[in-house]
Scaffold this motif. Structure first.
Motif, PDB file in Angstrom:
ATOM      1  N   MET A   1     -48.402  56.131  38.119  1.00 16.72           N
ATOM      2  CA  MET A   1     -47.438  55.183  37.559  1.00 16.72           C
ATOM      3  C   MET A   1     -47.014  54.206  38.643  1.00 16.72           C
ATOM      4  SD  MET A   1     -43.875  56.007  35.601  1.00 16.72           S
ATOM      5  CE  MET A   1     -44.788  56.755  34.270  1.00 16.72           C
ATOM      6  N   ALA A   5     -42.916  50.542  36.696  1.00  9.17           N
ATOM      7  CA  ALA A   5     -42.736  51.536  35.637  1.00  9.17           C
ATOM      8  C   ALA A   5     -41.752  52.612  36.070  1.00  9.17           C
ATOM      9  CB  ALA A   5     -44.080  52.154  35.271  1.00  9.17           C
ATOM     10  N   TYR A  36     -40.192  49.738  26.277  1.00  9.68           N
ATOM     11  CA  TYR A  36     -41.537  50.244  26.015  1.00  9.68           C
ATOM     12  C   TYR A  36     -42.250  49.545  24.854  1.00  9.68           C
ATOM     13  CZ  TYR A  36     -40.190  53.943  29.227  1.00  9.68           C
ATOM     14  OH  TYR A  36     -39.774  54.633  30.352  1.00  9.68           O
ATOM     15  N   GLU A 149     -51.094  53.834  25.126  1.00  9.79           N
ATOM     16  CA  GLU A 149     -49.649  53.829  25.388  1.00  9.79           C
ATOM     17  C   GLU A 149     -49.136  55.244  25.637  1.00  9.79           C
ATOM     18  OE1 GLU A 149     -45.804  51.516  25.082  1.00  9.79           O
ATOM     19  OE2 GLU A 149     -47.904  51.021  25.456  1.00  9.79           O
ATOM     20  N   TYR A 153     -47.349  56.570  29.082  1.00 10.45           N
ATOM     21  CA  TYR A 153     -45.901  56.792  29.076  1.00 10.45           C
ATOM     22  C   TYR A 153     -45.449  58.147  28.538  1.00 10.45           C
ATOM     23  CZ  TYR A 153     -45.598  51.808  30.046  1.00 10.45           C
ATOM     24  OH  TYR A 153     -45.721  50.571  30.623  1.00 10.45           O
ATOM     25  N   ASP A 156     -42.828  59.712  30.668  1.00 13.16           N
ATOM     26  CA  ASP A 156     -41.535  59.053  30.502  1.00 13.16           C
ATOM     27  C   ASP A 156     -40.826  59.559  29.248  1.00 13.16           C
ATOM     28  OD1 ASP A 156     -42.610  57.530  32.560  1.00 13.16           O
ATOM     29  OD2 ASP A 156     -41.742  55.662  31.815  1.00 13.16           O
TER      30      ASP A 156
END
Length: 245
Positions: A1, A5, A36, A149, A153, A156
């Motif tokens: 990352m 980010a 996002y 995506e 992520y 996250d």
């Protein structure tokens, strides 16, 4: 990352930590959509209020009309997002629902009309006191873009789900159960927090890399963290890290 980010994630974590009421939680969800590029976001919490018969906690970015429609039609009773999501341990992509039937078809058809995205992901959180949380996000990305995506992520989203649930627990008066880390576990986390790798930690502390990894794994387990970054964030937020510096 990348650094940008990471900065985005830690900005969101800081906002969660500073949330003081339900309105702040809903504003946070709005910001996550912008961060996002999502279509919508919702958080559902159960077993987090002091009263045993209390309603589940709900924070959403949906329109009030959709929330009212959802409740009036009692969609929660047949919604696979809730029925399956709260039982899961791992994230649930809505494509796993399979063929929808009867009222479920109506539910998702109306959800699209009210602005929810075509694709969705729900991240469950299981607390130590029987409490559960579910962070659900939607997107209008194409299939391949959505898969990309998620790969980028997913960490996250899982970290954010855990922190949102923890913050709501505190706001609702459910006392957290503090973790107790050993001095070695704290040392390893402190060096990880400063950007060191497990190999570098081992060299600094005069330990084998395997031993350092074991300490980090133990710390993650005690903190209910899914990664070293997550563990550092939790330990810092709860005052375990840097308290002697």
């Amino acid at each position: 990352m990348n650094e940008t980010a990471d900065a985005r994630l830690f900005a969101a974590l800081s906002e969660i930590q500073n949330a003081t009421d339900g309105e702040a939680i809903e504003k946070l969800l709005d910001h996550l959509i912008a961060f996002y590029g999502l279509k919508s976001a919702a958080y559902l919490g159960t077993g987090i209020a002091r009263a045993p018969d209390a309603e589940p906690y709900l924070a959403v970015t949906y329109s009030p009309d959709w929330v009212e429609r959802y409740k009036d039609q009692r969609y929660a009773e047949i919604d696979p997002v809730i029925v399956m999501g709260l039982r899961r341990l791992l994230p649930l992509d809505w494509s796993e629902f399979g063929r929808l039937e009867g009222k479920q078809v109506t539910l998702f058809g109306e959800a699209g009309e009210f602005g929810l995205g075509r694709r969705g992901l729900s991240i469950p959180v299981h607390g130590r006191q029987g409490d559960r949380g579910l962070l659900s996000i939607t997107s209008d990305l194409g299939e391949s873009e959505w898969e990309c995506e998620k790969r980028i992520y997913m960490r996250d989203f899982q970290v954010l789900a855990t922190h949102i649930h923890d913050r709501v627990r505190r706001l609702e008066g459910l006392a957290p159960q503090p973790a107790h880390l050993s001095p070695r576990e704290l040392e390893c986390l402190e060096w990880i927090a400063q950007g060191k790798t497990a190999w570098e930690c081992a060299a600094i502390l005069g330990l084998s890399q395997h031993t350092v990894r074991c300490y980090l794994e133990s710390a993650r387990h005690k903190l209910d963290a899914i990664s070293n970054t997550h563990a550092v964030s939790i330990a810092h937020r709860t005052g375990l890290l840097f308290q002697t510096l």
